[in-house]
Design a protein around this motif. Structure first.
Motif, PDB file in Angstrom:
ATOM      1  N   LYS A  26      14.326   3.295 -17.389  1.00  0.00           N
ATOM      2  CA  LYS A  26      14.812   4.627 -17.279  1.00  0.00           C
ATOM      3  C   LYS A  26      14.989   5.450 -18.537  1.00  0.00           C
ATOM      4  N   PHE A  29      11.887   6.045 -20.653  1.00  0.00           N
ATOM      5  CA  PHE A  29      11.330   7.305 -20.025  1.00  0.00           C
ATOM      6  C   PHE A  29      11.749   8.446 -20.368  1.00  0.00           C
ATOM      7  N   LEU A  30      13.099   8.539 -20.269  1.00  0.00           N
ATOM      8  CA  LEU A  30      13.932   9.515 -20.365  1.00  0.00           C
ATOM      9  C   LEU A  30      14.469  10.260 -21.696  1.00  0.00           C
ATOM     10  N   LYS A  34      11.251  10.889 -26.698  1.00  0.00           N
ATOM     11  CA  LYS A  34       9.957  10.497 -25.924  1.00  0.00           C
ATOM     12  C   LYS A  34       9.876  11.575 -24.637  1.00  0.00           C
ATOM     13  N   ASN A  35      10.772  12.119 -24.503  1.00  0.00           N
ATOM     14  CA  ASN A  35      10.613  13.273 -23.037  1.00  0.00           C
ATOM     15  C   ASN A  35      10.963  14.551 -23.506  1.00  0.00           C
ATOM     16  N   ALA A  37      11.059  17.301 -21.505  1.00  0.00           N
ATOM     17  CA  ALA A  37      11.853  18.033 -20.560  1.00  0.00           C
ATOM     18  C   ALA A  37      13.085  18.641 -20.988  1.00  0.00           C
ATOM     19  N   ALA A  40      16.086  16.330 -20.146  1.00  0.00           N
ATOM     20  CA  ALA A  40      15.802  14.743 -20.725  1.00  0.00           C
ATOM     21  C   ALA A  40      17.066  14.339 -21.202  1.00  0.00           C
TER      22      ALA A  40
END
Length: 91
Positions: A26, A29-30, A34-35, A37, A40
């Protein structure tokens, strides 16, 4: 109260190895680097908090005790929250 197990995608019977593995996945990804969003960073902090609690035996025991107590104190409210949290993402 946020559910740390749900945050990491685990059930309450997860081992320490499961917690570590889920955290790494997790967090990778978050991570805000790297994210892209907008949420994030907040989700990454939630994952970090969940890991801090669930990876420490004393904190995890206290969290589990409190979690059980909350479920028993207000089962109707807990059932309602579970129902809403389950169906909101699906709709």
């Amino acid at each position: 109260m946020t559910d740390h197990y749900t945050t990491l995608g685990l059930n309450s019977a997860a081992t320490l190895a499961d917690v570590k593995k889920a955290f790494r996945q997790k967090a990778s990804f978050l991570h805000p680097d790297k994210n892209a969003a907008a949420d994030a960073g907040a989700r990454f902090r939630a994952v970090q908090e969940a890991y801090e609690v669930l990876s420490d035996a004393d904190k995890r025991q206290a969290y589990d005790d409190n979690r059980r107590r909350n479920l028993l104190d207000s089962p109707v409210e807990t059932a309602r929250e579970i129902w809403i949290n389950y169906f909101n993402p699906l709709l």
